[in-house]
Design an enzyme around this catalytic site. Structure first.
Site, PDB file in Angstrom:
ATOM      1  N   TYR A 146      33.203  31.090  33.395  1.00 45.94           N
ATOM      2  CA  TYR A 146      31.758  30.911  33.281  1.00 45.94           C
ATOM      3  C   TYR A 146      31.031  31.547  34.460  1.00 45.94           C
ATOM      4  CZ  TYR A 146      27.319  28.607  32.242  1.00 45.94           C
ATOM      5  OH  TYR A 146      26.003  28.353  31.935  1.00 45.94           O
ATOM      6  N   SER A 164      22.201  31.235  34.979  1.00 45.62           N
ATOM      7  CA  SER A 164      22.499  29.855  35.364  1.00 45.62           C
ATOM      8  C   SER A 164      22.628  29.817  36.875  1.00 45.62           C
ATOM      9  CB  SER A 164      23.812  29.416  34.706  1.00 45.62           C
ATOM     10  OG  SER A 164      24.371  28.281  35.344  1.00 45.62           O
TER      11      SER A 164
END
Length: 244
Positions: free
Chosen positions: A158, A145
């Site tokens: 995250y 990501s």
């Protein structure tokens, strides 16, 4: 196999984790349309089955599996089942991922461990156990990501998991290339998927990309000639706000 044979996925068997919805479903459907035989793995068996049924309905090949990427025994069982069903395994796409969007003061320790376990330890375990099943010239793709390249508030777990996943990917690329195993990271920018929209319903969807576009990039990574590997690729929406 001739170089031209790598320009399509016909006959190749690909395991996709988190394949039950969002980007995972788009990956499964895209690769199946290109001729891959897809093992749709998800912690939610019903979601995986729905995706597999849709692929089969369209005349392609898929099989659904219930798999928790934190459970080594389940991973081994699914890998054995895939090889028993299809005869071999050519590629693994580590797509399963979660997030808990809170500040560090509110972050429960159990939630921290859960995010790291799913997003980082999970790909490690699936790759570790998958190596003994991968065919020569096999491929491991980890879905990272833009969170692996920069940071924003209230996403510490995250970010830690995705930065770690990118490091794991490059470490495995360096370790396994001598064995002929390719390892790649696909850094995906914001997508119109439940992963984002369920947590941030006010997001402007015009700033996001169709997950099918990222799935097509994964197909591109998988179809390079044997002498070529793409260790990292970034796929952003034109109006990406989380990358300069």
């Amino acid at each position: 196999m001739d170089v031209d044979d790598y320009e399509h996925l016909s006959g190749r068997v690909v395991l996709v984790t988190g394949g039950g919805r969002g980007l995972g479903a788009a990956i499964c459907e895209t690769l199946a349309r290109e001729g891959a035989q897809v093992a749709v793995a998800d912690i939610n068996k019903a979601a995986a089955q729905k995706v597999a049924d849709e692929i089969i309905f369209c005349g392609h090949t898929a099989q659904a599996y219930a798999m928790d990427v934190n459970d080594e025994r389940a991973i081994s069982k699914v890998l054995d089942s895939i090889v028993n069903r299809f005869g071999h395994l050519d590629a693994i796409v580590n797509n399963a991922g979660i997030d808990v969007t809170v500040g560090i003061r509110q972050m429960e320790t159990a939630d921290w461990h859960r995010v790291i376990a799913t997003n980082l330890t999970g790909p490690f375990l699936v790759a570790k156990h998958g190596l003994s099943h991968l065919c020569a010239g096999g491929h491991v793709i980890n879905i990272a990501s833009t969170a692996a390249r920069r940071a924003w508030p209230n996403a510490s777990a995250y970010h830690a998991s995705k930065w770690g996943l990118l490091g794991l990917t490059h470490a495995l690329h360096a370790e396994l290339r001598e064995e002929g195993i390719k390892v790649s990271a696909v850094i995906a920018g914001g997508m119109r998927t439940p992963f984002l929209l369920e947590r941030f319903p006010d997001l402007d969807v015009q700033l996001l990309q169709d997950p099918k576009n990222v799935a097509r990039a994964i197909k591109f990574v998988l179809t390079q000639p044997p002498e070529t590997v793409i260790p990292e690729i970034m796929v952003l929406p034109m109006k990406e706000t989380s990358w300069p």
